[in-house]
Design a protein around this motif. Structure first.
Motif, mmCIF file in Angstrom:
data_model
loop_
_atom_site.group_PDB
_atom_site.id
_atom_site.type_symbol
_atom_site.label_atom_id
_atom_site.label_comp_id
_atom_site.label_asym_id
_atom_site.label_seq_id
_atom_site.Cartn_x
_atom_site.Cartn_y
_atom_site.Cartn_z
ATOM 1 N N GLY A 273 -9.908 -4.545 -13.259
ATOM 2 C CA GLY A 273 -9.121 -4.347 -14.469
ATOM 3 C C GLY A 273 -7.786 -3.683 -14.242
ATOM 4 N N ARG A 274 -7.352 -3.596 -12.987
ATOM 5 C CA ARG A 274 -6.105 -2.905 -12.672
ATOM 6 C C ARG A 274 -4.864 -3.776 -12.807
ATOM 7 N NH1 ARG A 274 -7.460 0.578 -7.159
ATOM 8 N NH2 ARG A 274 -8.857 2.109 -8.106
ATOM 9 N N GLY A 275 -5.034 -5.049 -13.120
ATOM 10 C CA GLY A 275 -3.887 -5.936 -13.195
ATOM 11 C C GLY A 275 -3.580 -6.537 -11.836
ATOM 12 N N VAL A 276 -2.343 -6.955 -11.620
ATOM 13 C CA VAL A 276 -1.955 -7.585 -10.354
ATOM 14 C C VAL A 276 -2.115 -6.573 -9.228
ATOM 15 C CG1 VAL A 276 -0.116 -8.721 -9.073
ATOM 16 C CG2 VAL A 276 -0.331 -9.087 -11.545
ATOM 17 N N PRO A 277 -3.003 -6.860 -8.267
ATOM 18 C CA PRO A 277 -3.301 -5.864 -7.234
ATOM 19 C C PRO A 277 -2.373 -5.962 -6.032
ATOM 20 C CG PRO A 277 -4.761 -7.719 -6.967
ATOM 21 C CD PRO A 277 -3.842 -8.054 -8.136
ATOM 22 N N SER A 278 -2.300 -4.862 -5.286
ATOM 23 C CA SER A 278 -1.636 -4.890 -3.990
ATOM 24 C C SER A 278 -2.568 -5.606 -3.008
ATOM 25 C CB SER A 278 -1.365 -3.465 -3.508
ATOM 26 O OG SER A 278 -2.605 -2.783 -3.308
ATOM 27 N N ILE A 279 -2.073 -5.880 -1.796
ATOM 28 C CA ILE A 279 -2.927 -6.498 -0.783
ATOM 29 C C ILE A 279 -4.133 -5.615 -0.511
ATOM 30 C CG2 ILE A 279 -3.059 -7.164 1.657
ATOM 31 C CD1 ILE A 279 -0.177 -8.072 1.493
ATOM 32 N N HIS A 280 -3.902 -4.324 -0.458
ATOM 33 C CA HIS A 280 -4.995 -3.373 -0.195
ATOM 34 C C HIS A 280 -6.041 -3.422 -1.299
ATOM 35 C CE1 HIS A 280 -7.024 0.559 -0.301
ATOM 36 N NE2 HIS A 280 -6.892 0.538 1.016
ATOM 37 N N ASP A 281 -5.609 -3.422 -2.556
ATOM 38 C CA ASP A 281 -6.554 -3.450 -3.680
ATOM 39 C C ASP A 281 -7.307 -4.779 -3.740
ATOM 40 O OD1 ASP A 281 -5.993 -0.909 -4.477
ATOM 41 O OD2 ASP A 281 -4.608 -1.472 -6.082
ATOM 42 N N ALA A 282 -6.624 -5.874 -3.417
ATOM 43 C CA ALA A 282 -7.285 -7.179 -3.409
ATOM 44 C C ALA A 282 -8.380 -7.210 -2.347
ATOM 45 C CB ALA A 282 -6.270 -8.282 -3.153
ATOM 46 N N LEU A 283 -8.075 -6.651 -1.188
ATOM 47 C CA LEU A 283 -9.068 -6.614 -0.114
ATOM 48 C C LEU A 283 -10.231 -5.699 -0.483
ATOM 49 C CD1 LEU A 283 -9.681 -7.704 2.670
ATOM 50 C CD2 LEU A 283 -8.394 -5.819 3.662
#
Length: 232
Positions: free
Chosen positions: A85-95
Motif C-alpha cells: 500500500g505504499r504506492g510506487v515502490p523503489s527497487i529496494h521496496d519492490a524486492l
C-alpha cells in the motif's frame, strides 16, 4: 540508454549486497527455533526475509506447525499488506515485497501451510490486499497462489471465491471477479497466462456443475469472450 544501464547496475549491486548479508552459517542454528523466526518478522527487512525464506523451504512438519501456531504467516501477510500500500515502490521496496510473497509461497508449499490458509478466510483476504501493489510480479505471485488454493480443495475454492467478493466491496468493484478482468488489460503475457489460469481454477475448482456454470456465466457477463480473441 545510460539511465537504463545505471538502473541495472544499481539492481545488480543491491542483489550482491543481499546475498552477502544473508550468507551467515550461524543463522541456520538460530533458525532451528521457530520463535527466532518470529523475532525476524518483527523487523521486516530484506536480510531477515531472505534468511526466513531459506529456512522455510527446508523446514520440517513439526517446525512449520509451530511457526503457524506462533502466527508467523499472519505476520508476513500483514507486512505484505503494508508494503503493497505504499504506492510506487523503489527497487529496494519492490524486492522486499517479492521476497515477502516468496516466503508466503514457501509456507503454502508445505502440506501444513496450505491446509492452514485454505481454511482461514481472513488470511486469504489479507493475501488479496497485496493486489494493491503496483509491482506486477507481486500480483502475479498472488494470483498463482489463489489458483493453487482453488484447485487444492473445496474449502480453498470457497474461501477464495468469498475473499474475491469481499475484495470487490473493499475496492469498490461492481462484481467479485472484476479485479481479474481489470488486470487482464495488461500487455504482460506471463501475467495474462496467470490470470487465465485463475479463471480456469475458479470455474473448474468446484465439482458442482451448477456452480461451474454460474462462475462461467459471471465471467462471460464481464465480457471474457470479448477479451479472449485479443489475448490470442
Amino acid at each position: 540508454m545510460a539511465s537504463k544501464t545505471n538502473a541495472r547496475k544499481r539492481w545488480t549491486l543491491l542483489i550482491d549486497k543481499i546475498k552477502a548479508a544473508t550468507n551467515n552459517p550461524e543463522d541456520d542454528l538460530e533458525c532451528d527455533d521457530p520463535q527466532f523466526c518470529i523475532h525476524l518478522l518483527k523487523n521486516p527487512i530484506l536480510r531477515n526475509y531472505n534468511k526466513l525464506k531459506k529456512y522455510l523451504i527446508g523446514s520440517s512438519n513439526t517446525w512449520m506447525v509451530t511457526f503457524l501456531e506462533l502466527s508467523g504467516l499472519d505476520m508476513m501477510l500483514e507486512a505484505l499488506d503494508k508494503l503493497s500500500g505504499r504506492g510506487v515502490p523503489s527497487i529496494h521496496d519492490a524486492l522486499l515485497q517479492l521476497t515477502c510473497i516468496n516466503c508466503v509461497r514457501a509456507v503454502m508449499n508445505s502440506q501444513n501451510g496450505i491446509d492452514h490458509i485454505a481454511n482461514d478466510d481472513n488470511q486469504i483476504r489479507k493475501l488479496l490486499q497485496a493486489l494493491n501493489s503496483p509491482v506486477i510480479l507481486v500480483k502475479k505471485q498472488v494470483f498463482d497462489l489463489l489458483a493453487a488454493l482453488c484447485m487444492y480443495s473445496t474449502g480453498g475454492h470457497v474461501q477464495v471465491s468469498q475473499a474475491l467478493r469481499h475484495y470487490k466491496s473493499a475496492e469498490k468493484y461492481q462484481y467479485g471477479f472484476n479485479v481479474i478482468m481489470h488486470e487482464l488489460r495488461t500487455d504482460n503475457v506471463p501475467y495474462q497466462v496467470t490470470l487465465l489460469s485463475v479463471i480456469n481454477a475458479v470455474i473448474l475448482g468446484t465439482e458442482n456443475l451448477h456452480s461451474r456454470a454460474r462462475f462461467r456465466n459471471e465471467f462471460i457477463g464481464l465480457h471474457l469472450l470479448d477479451v479472449l480473441p485479443i489475448l490470442k
